[in-house]
Design a protein around this motif. Structure first.
Motif, PDB file in Angstrom:
ATOM      1  N   UNK A 176       0.861  -1.313  -0.093  1.00 60.94           N
ATOM      2  CA  UNK A 176      -0.302   0.197  -0.038  1.00 60.94           C
ATOM      3  C   UNK A 176       0.415   1.134   0.192  1.00 60.94           C
ATOM      4  N   UNK A 177       0.418   2.421  -0.705  1.00 58.67           N
ATOM      5  CA  UNK A 177       1.406   3.605  -0.422  1.00 58.67           C
ATOM      6  C   UNK A 177       1.004   4.192   1.674  1.00 58.67           C
ATOM      7  N   UNK A 178       2.436   4.268   1.695  1.00 63.70           N
ATOM      8  CA  UNK A 178       2.268   4.643   3.521  1.00 63.70           C
ATOM      9  C   UNK A 178       1.643   5.806   3.128  1.00 63.70           C
ATOM     10  N   UNK A 179       1.216   6.204   5.007  1.00 69.91           N
ATOM     11  CA  UNK A 179       0.480   7.230   5.026  1.00 69.91           C
ATOM     12  C   UNK A 179       0.309   6.982   6.971  1.00 69.91           C
ATOM     13  N   UNK A 180      -0.383   8.288   7.400  1.00 63.29           N
ATOM     14  CA  UNK A 180      -0.503   8.218   8.801  1.00 63.29           C
ATOM     15  C   UNK A 180      -1.220   6.841   9.343  1.00 63.29           C
ATOM     16  N   UNK A 181      -1.043   6.617  10.621  1.00 66.06           N
ATOM     17  CA  UNK A 181      -1.629   4.971  10.877  1.00 66.06           C
ATOM     18  C   UNK A 181      -2.234   5.469  12.284  1.00 66.06           C
ATOM     19  N   UNK A 182      -3.196   4.734  12.675  1.00 67.51           N
ATOM     20  CA  UNK A 182      -4.079   4.764  14.050  1.00 67.51           C
ATOM     21  C   UNK A 182      -3.688   3.857  15.031  1.00 67.51           C
ATOM     22  N   UNK A 183      -3.205   2.759  14.371  1.00 66.57           N
ATOM     23  CA  UNK A 183      -3.010   1.602  15.231  1.00 66.57           C
ATOM     24  C   UNK A 183      -1.444   1.541  16.151  1.00 66.57           C
ATOM     25  N   UNK A 184      -0.848   1.807  16.486  1.00 69.34           N
ATOM     26  CA  UNK A 184       0.514   2.196  16.905  1.00 69.34           C
ATOM     27  C   UNK A 184       1.324   0.220  17.119  1.00 69.34           C
ATOM     28  N   UNK A 185       2.525   0.075  16.655  1.00 67.60           N
ATOM     29  CA  UNK A 185       3.083  -1.367  16.312  1.00 67.60           C
ATOM     30  C   UNK A 185       2.530  -2.018  14.910  1.00 67.60           C
ATOM     31  N   UNK A 186       1.670  -1.802  13.667  1.00 66.21           N
ATOM     32  CA  UNK A 186       1.525  -2.485  12.955  1.00 66.21           C
ATOM     33  C   UNK A 186       1.710  -1.415  12.164  1.00 66.21           C
ATOM     34  N   UNK A 187       2.254  -1.075  10.812  1.00 68.68           N
ATOM     35  CA  UNK A 187       2.173  -1.401   9.420  1.00 68.68           C
ATOM     36  C   UNK A 187       4.372  -0.857   9.617  1.00 68.68           C
ATOM     37  N   UNK A 188       4.857   0.243   8.224  1.00 69.97           N
ATOM     38  CA  UNK A 188       5.710   0.388   8.066  1.00 69.97           C
ATOM     39  C   UNK A 188       5.739   1.487   6.796  1.00 69.97           C
ATOM     40  N   UNK A 189       6.221   2.687   6.859  1.00 71.80           N
ATOM     41  CA  UNK A 189       6.830   3.205   5.828  1.00 71.80           C
ATOM     42  C   UNK A 189       7.739   2.834   4.379  1.00 71.80           C
ATOM     43  N   UNK A 190       8.632   1.685   4.766  1.00 67.52           N
ATOM     44  CA  UNK A 190       9.141   0.879   4.786  1.00 67.52           C
ATOM     45  C   UNK A 190       9.052  -0.709   4.086  1.00 67.52           C
ATOM     46  N   UNK A 191       9.419  -1.330   2.975  1.00 64.45           N
ATOM     47  CA  UNK A 191       9.693  -2.751   3.460  1.00 64.45           C
ATOM     48  C   UNK A 191      10.838  -3.516   3.244  1.00 64.45           C
ATOM     49  N   UNK A 192      10.063  -4.391   4.901  1.00 66.97           N
ATOM     50  CA  UNK A 192      11.613  -4.720   5.725  1.00 66.97           C
ATOM     51  C   UNK A 192      12.790  -6.607   4.859  1.00 66.97           C
ATOM     52  N   UNK A 193      13.875  -6.462   4.698  1.00 65.58           N
ATOM     53  CA  UNK A 193      13.792  -7.319   4.053  1.00 65.58           C
ATOM     54  C   UNK A 193      13.682  -8.295   4.576  1.00 65.58           C
ATOM     55  N   UNK A 194      13.170  -7.960   6.224  1.00 63.89           N
ATOM     56  CA  UNK A 194      13.304  -9.425   6.909  1.00 63.89           C
ATOM     57  C   UNK A 194      11.721 -10.233   6.376  1.00 63.89           C
ATOM     58  N   UNK A 195      11.251  -9.158   5.771  1.00 61.95           N
ATOM     59  CA  UNK A 195       9.832  -9.942   5.421  1.00 61.95           C
ATOM     60  C   UNK A 195       9.592 -10.472   4.463  1.00 61.95           C
ATOM     61  N   UNK A 196       9.502 -12.226   4.393  1.00 63.01           N
ATOM     62  CA  UNK A 196       9.300 -13.114   2.985  1.00 63.01           C
ATOM     63  C   UNK A 196       8.032 -12.814   2.741  1.00 63.01           C
ATOM     64  N   UNK A 197       7.714 -11.922   2.099  1.00 61.55           N
ATOM     65  CA  UNK A 197       5.605 -12.256   1.101  1.00 61.55           C
ATOM     66  C   UNK A 197       5.995 -13.526   0.504  1.00 61.55           C
ATOM     67  N   UNK A 198       6.731 -14.310  -0.313  1.00 62.18           N
ATOM     68  CA  UNK A 198       6.465 -15.619  -0.691  1.00 62.18           C
ATOM     69  C   UNK A 198       5.821 -16.550  -0.094  1.00 62.18           C
ATOM     70  N   UNK A 199       5.451 -16.688   1.743  1.00 60.94           N
ATOM     71  CA  UNK A 199       5.811 -17.111   3.007  1.00 60.94           C
ATOM     72  C   UNK A 199       4.390 -16.987   3.599  1.00 60.94           C
ATOM     73  N   UNK A 200       3.550 -16.075   2.574  1.00 57.96           N
ATOM     74  CA  UNK A 200       2.623 -15.980   3.405  1.00 57.96           C
ATOM     75  C   UNK A 200       0.996 -16.199   2.660  1.00 57.96           C
ATOM     76  N   UNK A 201      -0.052 -17.032   2.842  1.00 62.46           N
ATOM     77  CA  UNK A 201      -0.914 -17.561   2.602  1.00 62.46           C
ATOM     78  C   UNK A 201      -2.542 -16.418   2.225  1.00 62.46           C
ATOM     79  N   UNK A 202      -1.920 -15.536   3.449  1.00 58.81           N
ATOM     80  CA  UNK A 202      -3.708 -14.815   3.911  1.00 58.81           C
ATOM     81  C   UNK A 202      -2.328 -13.661   4.734  1.00 58.81           C
TER      82      UNK A 202
END
Length: 355
Positions: A208-234
């Protein structure tokens, strides 16, 4: 009446609290409730750095964090005698900052976001400047260090010994360590394990495009290299109203006083478990709720923010593209795809393709 079983004292609070408590939240739903989840990778990263000879007496540890990873590092560094400098942003609340200072941490606050990458980029840029100022330093690098996800082998072992085969793991996604790391080890026993990541909108992690978030602790303005997208089913993007309601329900129904990232995981895991009664579902609940007693746990605050105006959604809407998930609670079947492949899926906003 039998006497309680007594165990030997732990060597430190870190050793005593590094693993979660496993608590039954439903017939087929178990919560892995951490006091402070980021203690686990903080300890593990420093252990591995010491083994590799990258840390020695007087080495200054530098890291960027505005949340609980900073606190986890501060606790470990205080007990081991390492100087620590944390680069954060205004999201560091006064209570957390006081705790960091009490533990001897130097805290630097980036007050202006970078034009590209927001506060995360500003913090990383400042971190690079500090590396030049401290010749003897070590940067754990929670966003890219593979020791972060590897730390969660201990959680996978705990879950396996206590529950047997886990069919579905649900957890919030920030640095990419906890849910991804735990699932990777659980899949050594069950390759069909369903991995569900929980984010919030707007966040760059799942496209998603980055923007202000209300829920603290979730979300990121960048895509961390440790996120392995191909491991997620949902993937679920949890709305603030739903997250805050679930956080309060977790306390009211189960006496678990947890933060909103835990509420987000509980929200999604409960929804999935109710629809798959034969699956053993585990929700990762990252930390306790004491930092939120004047916000999420206050009715007046929720009302002032407008979260009591309308009833929260009881189920997510299903979307076919991350750009369609903005606002409220939405889910997308990710199908273990790369981020690029998911973003090329039909139904992108403005393409006119079927949704």
């Amino acid at each position: 009446m039998p006497s309680p079983v007594l165990s030997a004292p732990s060597e430190s609070v870190v050793e005593a609290t590094v693993l979660p408590r496993l608590i039954r939240l439903g017939p087929n739903l178990c919560g892995a409730a951490f006091t402070l989840m980021k203690l686990l990778p903080a300890r593990f990263m420093l252990d591995r750095a010491e083994q590799r000879g990258e840390l020695g007496p007087g080495t200054t540890i530098l890291e960027t964090s505005s949340g609980t990873f900073a606190l986890g590092l501060a606790m470990v560094c205080r007990l081991r005698g390492y100087p620590l400098v944390i680069v954060g942003d205004p999201a560091i609340d006064p209570a957390l900052r006081r705790r960091l200072l009490e533990l001897g941490t130097r805290v630097e606050i980036c007050t202006e976001p970078s034009p590209e990458g927001g506060f995360q980029r500003a913090r990383l840029d400042r971190l690079e400047e500090l590396r030049a100022q401290y010749p003897d330093h070590y940067v754990p690098g929670q966003y890219h260090n593979p020791d972060n996800p590897h730390a969660y082998a201990a959680v996978a072992e705990q879950l396996t010994e206590s529950l047997g085969v886990v069919d579905c793991l649900v957890g919030p996604v920030g640095s990419g360590g906890s849910t991804g790391g735990t699932a990777a080890f659980l899949r050594l026993l069950n390759s069909d394990l369903r991995q569900i990541g929980v984010d919030t909108s707007p966040s760059a992690i799942f496209g998603q495009p980055d923007g202000p978030r209300t829920v603290r602790g979730l979300g990121n303005s960048l895509v961390p290299p440790n996120v392995r997208h191909a491991a997620y089913d949902e993937v679920h993007w949890a709305g603030a109203a739903e997250v805050f309601r679930a956080t309060r329900e977790l306390h009211a129904r189960h006496a678990l006083y947890m933060g909103p990232t835990s509420g987000a995981a509980f929200l999604v895991a409960r929804w999935y478990a109710e629809r798959h009664p034969d699956a053993q579902v585990v929700a990762l609940l990252p930390d306790e709720g004491h930092r939120y007693q004047d916000s999420v746990y206050r009715d007046e605050w929720l009302a002032a923010q407008g979260f009591t105006d309308e009833p929260p959604a009881t189920a997510p809407r299903t979307v076919t593209h991350p750009g369609l998930a903005l606002g409220g609670w939405a889910r997308m079947d990710w199908h273990r795809r790369s981020l690029d492949d998911a973003l090329r899926a039909p139904g992108a906003p403005g393409t006119g393709e079927p949704r």
